[in-house]
Every structure is written in structure tokens, then in C-alpha cells.
Scaffold this motif. Structure first.
Motif, PDB file in Angstrom:
ATOM      1  N   GLU A   1      45.451  83.191 -19.206  1.00  0.00           N
ATOM      2  CA  GLU A   1      45.237  82.168 -18.193  1.00  0.00           C
ATOM      3  C   GLU A   1      44.076  81.258 -18.568  1.00  0.00           C
ATOM      4  N   ARG A   2      43.147  81.803 -19.350  1.00  0.00           N
ATOM      5  CA  ARG A   2      41.995  81.022 -19.824  1.00  0.00           C
ATOM      6  C   ARG A   2      41.492  81.658 -21.107  1.00  0.00           C
ATOM      7  N   VAL A   3      40.886  80.839 -21.985  1.00  0.00           N
ATOM      8  CA  VAL A   3      40.441  81.330 -23.291  1.00  0.00           C
ATOM      9  C   VAL A   3      39.044  80.804 -23.602  1.00  0.00           C
ATOM     10  N   THR A   4      38.216  81.680 -24.152  1.00  0.00           N
ATOM     11  CA  THR A   4      36.922  81.292 -24.713  1.00  0.00           C
ATOM     12  C   THR A   4      36.978  81.495 -26.216  1.00  0.00           C
ATOM     13  N   LEU A   5      36.648  80.445 -26.971  1.00  0.00           N
ATOM     14  CA  LEU A   5      36.651  80.488 -28.427  1.00  0.00           C
ATOM     15  C   LEU A   5      35.202  80.459 -28.907  1.00  0.00           C
ATOM     16  N   LEU A   6      34.824  81.444 -29.718  1.00  0.00           N
ATOM     17  CA  LEU A   6      33.455  81.536 -30.234  1.00  0.00           C
ATOM     18  C   LEU A   6      33.505  81.534 -31.757  1.00  0.00           C
ATOM     19  N   ALA A   7      32.967  80.485 -32.374  1.00  0.00           N
ATOM     20  CA  ALA A   7      33.002  80.349 -33.827  1.00  0.00           C
ATOM     21  C   ALA A   7      31.593  80.184 -34.368  1.00  0.00           C
ATOM     22  N   ALA A   8      31.391  80.644 -35.600  1.00  0.00           N
ATOM     23  CA  ALA A   8      30.143  80.408 -36.320  1.00  0.00           C
ATOM     24  C   ALA A   8      30.493  80.078 -37.761  1.00  0.00           C
ATOM     25  N   GLY A   9      29.796  79.093 -38.339  1.00  0.00           N
ATOM     26  CA  GLY A   9      30.035  78.735 -39.725  1.00  0.00           C
ATOM     27  C   GLY A   9      31.474  78.324 -39.973  1.00  0.00           C
ATOM     28  N   ILE A  10      32.035  78.816 -41.091  1.00  0.00           N
ATOM     29  CA  ILE A  10      33.400  78.460 -41.457  1.00  0.00           C
ATOM     30  C   ILE A  10      34.426  79.166 -40.569  1.00  0.00           C
ATOM     31  N   GLY A  11      33.977  80.034 -39.668  1.00  0.00           N
ATOM     32  CA  GLY A  11      34.861  80.668 -38.701  1.00  0.00           C
ATOM     33  C   GLY A  11      35.524  79.678 -37.756  1.00  0.00           C
ATOM     34  N   ILE A  12      35.130  78.413 -37.824  1.00  0.00           N
ATOM     35  CA  ILE A  12      35.769  77.396 -36.985  1.00  0.00           C
ATOM     36  C   ILE A  12      37.205  77.144 -37.402  1.00  0.00           C
ATOM     37  N   THR A  13      37.593  77.466 -38.635  1.00  0.00           N
ATOM     38  CA  THR A  13      38.902  77.042 -39.132  1.00  0.00           C
ATOM     39  C   THR A  13      40.075  77.549 -38.287  1.00  0.00           C
ATOM     40  N   PRO A  14      40.215  78.843 -38.005  1.00  0.00           N
ATOM     41  CA  PRO A  14      41.342  79.249 -37.162  1.00  0.00           C
ATOM     42  C   PRO A  14      41.173  78.809 -35.708  1.00  0.00           C
ATOM     43  N   LEU A  15      39.921  78.728 -35.241  1.00  0.00           N
ATOM     44  CA  LEU A  15      39.698  78.401 -33.834  1.00  0.00           C
ATOM     45  C   LEU A  15      39.929  76.914 -33.549  1.00  0.00           C
ATOM     46  N   TYR A  16      39.748  76.055 -34.542  1.00  0.00           N
ATOM     47  CA  TYR A  16      40.093  74.639 -34.387  1.00  0.00           C
ATOM     48  C   TYR A  16      41.591  74.508 -34.128  1.00  0.00           C
ATOM     49  N   ALA A  17      42.403  75.227 -34.904  1.00  0.00           N
ATOM     50  CA  ALA A  17      43.851  75.205 -34.682  1.00  0.00           C
ATOM     51  C   ALA A  17      44.214  75.774 -33.316  1.00  0.00           C
ATOM     52  N   MET A  18      43.515  76.838 -32.895  1.00  0.00           N
ATOM     53  CA  MET A  18      43.780  77.421 -31.583  1.00  0.00           C
ATOM     54  C   MET A  18      43.453  76.433 -30.465  1.00  0.00           C
ATOM     55  N   ALA A  19      42.342  75.720 -30.601  1.00  0.00           N
ATOM     56  CA  ALA A  19      41.965  74.754 -29.569  1.00  0.00           C
ATOM     57  C   ALA A  19      43.035  73.673 -29.423  1.00  0.00           C
ATOM     58  N   LEU A  20      43.576  73.207 -30.549  1.00  0.00           N
ATOM     59  CA  LEU A  20      44.639  72.198 -30.490  1.00  0.00           C
ATOM     60  C   LEU A  20      45.889  72.736 -29.789  1.00  0.00           C
ATOM     61  N   ARG A  21      46.244  73.987 -30.090  1.00  0.00           N
ATOM     62  CA  ARG A  21      47.417  74.580 -29.450  1.00  0.00           C
ATOM     63  C   ARG A  21      47.180  74.783 -27.950  1.00  0.00           C
ATOM     64  N   LEU A  22      46.020  75.287 -27.577  1.00  0.00           N
ATOM     65  CA  LEU A  22      45.727  75.527 -26.165  1.00  0.00           C
ATOM     66  C   LEU A  22      45.751  74.226 -25.380  1.00  0.00           C
ATOM     67  N   GLU A  23      45.210  73.158 -25.966  1.00  0.00           N
ATOM     68  CA  GLU A  23      45.244  71.851 -25.307  1.00  0.00           C
ATOM     69  C   GLU A  23      46.683  71.401 -25.105  1.00  0.00           C
ATOM     70  N   ALA A  24      47.518  71.571 -26.147  1.00  0.00           N
ATOM     71  CA  ALA A  24      48.919  71.153 -26.046  1.00  0.00           C
ATOM     72  C   ALA A  24      49.674  71.955 -24.991  1.00  0.00           C
ATOM     73  N   ASP A  25      49.323  73.231 -24.852  1.00  0.00           N
ATOM     74  CA  ASP A  25      50.000  74.099 -23.886  1.00  0.00           C
ATOM     75  C   ASP A  25      49.412  74.009 -22.483  1.00  0.00           C
ATOM     76  N   GLY A  26      48.330  73.264 -22.325  1.00  0.00           N
ATOM     77  CA  GLY A  26      47.706  73.134 -21.020  1.00  0.00           C
ATOM     78  C   GLY A  26      46.944  74.358 -20.563  1.00  0.00           C
ATOM     79  N   VAL A  27      46.497  75.196 -21.502  1.00  0.00           N
ATOM     80  CA  VAL A  27      45.723  76.395 -21.157  1.00  0.00           C
ATOM     81  C   VAL A  27      44.245  76.033 -21.146  1.00  0.00           C
ATOM     82  N   PRO A  28      43.529  76.255 -20.054  1.00  0.00           N
ATOM     83  CA  PRO A  28      42.091  75.942 -20.021  1.00  0.00           C
ATOM     84  C   PRO A  28      41.334  76.762 -21.068  1.00  0.00           C
ATOM     85  N   PHE A  29      40.424  76.113 -21.771  1.00  0.00           N
ATOM     86  CA  PHE A  29      39.645  76.826 -22.774  1.00  0.00           C
ATOM     87  C   PHE A  29      38.277  76.175 -22.932  1.00  0.00           C
TER      88      PHE A  29
END
Length: 321
Positions: A106-134
Motif C-alpha cells: 500500500e506504501r513503500v519506503t526506498l532507502l539507498a546509499a551510494g550506488i545502491g540507488i540503481t535498483p531503487l531508481y527503477a523501483m521509484a519509476l514503477r511505483l509512480e507509474a502504478d500509483g503506489v505512494p512512496f
């Protein structure tokens, strides 16, 4: 192993420490589809195989995008990419594998550090497209080091994307307790970054009362073992299909013993971080040393073992091979 031939279609700077790499199919056809959290094995001409998360918008028509930080303690992979990789070069890659997939929430928190942003950037784009608050929190030592910082700021509002810099007094150590609010049903957390960062985030989450099943993480490096591996004992492995048995001495992995005896097994990272060699265990007690499986999976009745790094706590392990 089913490998794909790709061409380096572009290289460009992402922050002061990273390179973005665009890969397209050599034959011009679309590459296999992927989902946020997926990674590929990249086979480098220097003989190394390295795992990199796919990032950016989904859709294989424009190829795959990865981002590689130049590690000060590079074992050769990131150094080769930064110093020798060139546009037009041909490489081999695996098909995407996903051990870090987004779960229904129902809601997602994404926590990235350093190059760990790479998978979470893709997740943020998907969550935005799906209308999931994050909410995305990206922790850096210095703002100029971050990858995809410009893209994140252009795409997401200040209420969704927060970039924190320890050089400006916003370290993860000080801020994680704010980012990790009180847990609610249907709320998931995804972590990706260096081992120390993820250990701190998990500790704060436990203190806040987050259930383990609501926390998902991916590691880029193997977790340092607390056990003294110099005292490992020899144990025996048995193949369920044939009954063949071999000893695994302290100075060899299960994977090495299997290969020496002609057993073909899938291997990639050989550090317990990619999941390529996970194999079901029929009988025996596993000494888990991988970072792919969750604690729940490691304690489940149906066990899998990472052949490249894990060992046995029992005298014999019967493998589903």
C-alpha cells in the motif's frame, strides 16, 4: 549458460564516481523484458564476471541501463569498466534475474546509499507509474557523488525524493530513525547500499518494530562473517540423483568440489550475492553464508544452499542434484 551478445551503445558520467552504461542487442532486436530489482551478469573481456542492477525506465526496446561506481578496492571489474570499456565494444551478458522484486504494498519506503540507488531508481519509476505512494531517501557523503541525482530531482517532487549528504550534516546514521517511521500494515521498505548502511537501517527498523517480512534488501558485497572460517570442518556432500559422495575440505567450497568431479553447476558471483547457484537441500543442516536469502528463507523447512560460499553444520548434506 544462456548468454546474450550486446554492444556498448553509450557511456556517460553519473556523478563524480560512476559511469552509466547503455547496452543494446548486437542483432538489433529487443532484449528480454525485466522488472525493477533485476540484475544481469556482465562478462568482461578481462575474464571477470560481475553483477549489476538494471536501472532507469523499464522496457527493453532501448536496451539495458546499468551504473557502475569506481570502487577504491576494485577487484578489477569496476576498474576495467571505467578505464577500458568503450562504445561499440561487444560483451556477453546473462538474461535478467530478479531476487529483489517489488512486492504488492500500500506504501513503500526506498532507502539507498551510494550506488545502491540503481535498483531503487527503477523501483521509484514503477511505483509512480502504478500509483503506489512512496518516499525515496538517498544518502551520500557528498552531493556531487550521487548517480541519477539530476534525473531524480527532475522526475520526483521534494515530498517524494529526499537526497541527504553527510557533508552537509545529514548522515544516514542521524536520519534513518526519521526515514523509518512507525511500521504500518501494507508498508514495505527496500534497502540497497553498502553493508554498513544496510546493517544500520535494519537495526533501526528492528528498534522501531518493523517485521522482517516488510523489509527487503539487496547487497553488492558479501557480508563479513562473524564465524571463524579457519576452523571449518570437512563434511560430505551426496547427490540425490546418483548417490555419489565427496568430502568438502575446509579449503574448498561445495561448488569447487562439484566441478572437480564433473558436476555442471551455474556459477556467477561466487560470493553468495547473486543467487545463481542456489540449490535445494534434501537432508542436512546448512551453514548459510550468503546474502541472497532472507532470514525467513534460511530458517524455512525447505532449504536452499549457495554452493559457492555456504557450508554444512552436519556431517552430510544431500543435495537435489
Amino acid at each position: 549458460m544462456d548468454l546474450l551478445t550486446v554492444v556498448v551503445d553509450g557511456l556517460w558520467r553519473q556523478g563524480s564516481r560512476s559511469l552509466a552504461v547503455r547496452l543494446v542487442a548486437q542483432d538489433g532486436q529487443p532484449l528480454p523484458d525485466w522488472q525493477p530489482g533485476a540484475h544481469i551478469d556482465l562478462h568482461l573481456p578481462c575474464g571477470l564476471i560481475r553483477q549489476y542492477s538494471l536501472t532507469g525506465p523499464e522496457g527493453a526496446d532501448e536496451g539495458y541501463l546499468i551504473c557502475v561506481a569506481l570502487e577504491s578496492a576494485s577487484r578489477g571489474g569496476s576498474r576495467y569498466i571505467h578505464q577500458q570499456l568503450r562504445p561499440g565494444q561487444t560483451l556477453l551478458i546473462s538474461r535478467p534475474r530478479n531476487l529483489f522484486a517489488l512486492q504488492t504494498a500500500e506504501r513503500v519506503t526506498l532507502l539507498a546509499a551510494g550506488i545502491g540507488i540503481t535498483p531503487l531508481y527503477a523501483m521509484a519509476l514503477r511505483l509512480e507509474a502504478d500509483g503506489v505512494p512512496f518516499t525515496l531517501h538517498y544518502y551520500l557523503k557528498h552531493p556531487q557523488q550521487g548517480a541519477f541525482v539530476r534525473e531524480l530531482r527532475q522526475r520526483f517532487g521534494a515530498d517524494q525524493c529526499h537526497i541527504h549528504s553527510s557533508s552537509e550534516g545529514q548522515s544516514a546514521r542521524q536520519h534513518l530513525c526519521v526515514a523509518l517511521a512507525e511500521p504500518l500494515p501494507g508498508h514495505c521498505v527496500y534497502l540497497c547500499g553498502p553493508e554498513g548502511f544496510m546493517a544500520s537501517a535494519r537495526r533501526v527498523a528492528r528498534e522501531k518494530g518493523w517485521p522482517d517480512e516488510q523489509i527487503h534488501s539487496e547487497a553488492f558485497q558479501p557480508v563479513a562473517l562473524e564465524t571463524n572460517t579457519q576452523g571449518d570442518d570437512t563434511f560430505r556432500i551426496t547427490l540425490a540423483s546418483s548417490g555419489e559422495q565427496w568430502p568438502v575440505p575446509p579449503d574448498k567450497t561445495i561448488a569447487q568440489v562439484l566441478q572437480e568431479n564433473g558436476v555442471d553447476i551455474p556459477l556467477s558471483c561466487e560470493m553468495g550475492i547473486c543467487g545463481a547457484c542456489l540449490t535445494p537441500v534434501i537432508e542436512g543442516i546448512v551453514d548459510h553464508r550468503d546474502t541472497v536469502q532472507s532470514e525467513a528463507e534460511k530458517s524455512a523447512s525447505a532449504q536452499q544452499i549457495a554452493l559457492c560460499c555456504s557450508r554444512s553444520r552436519s556431517a552430510n548434506l544431500c543435495l537435489d542434484l
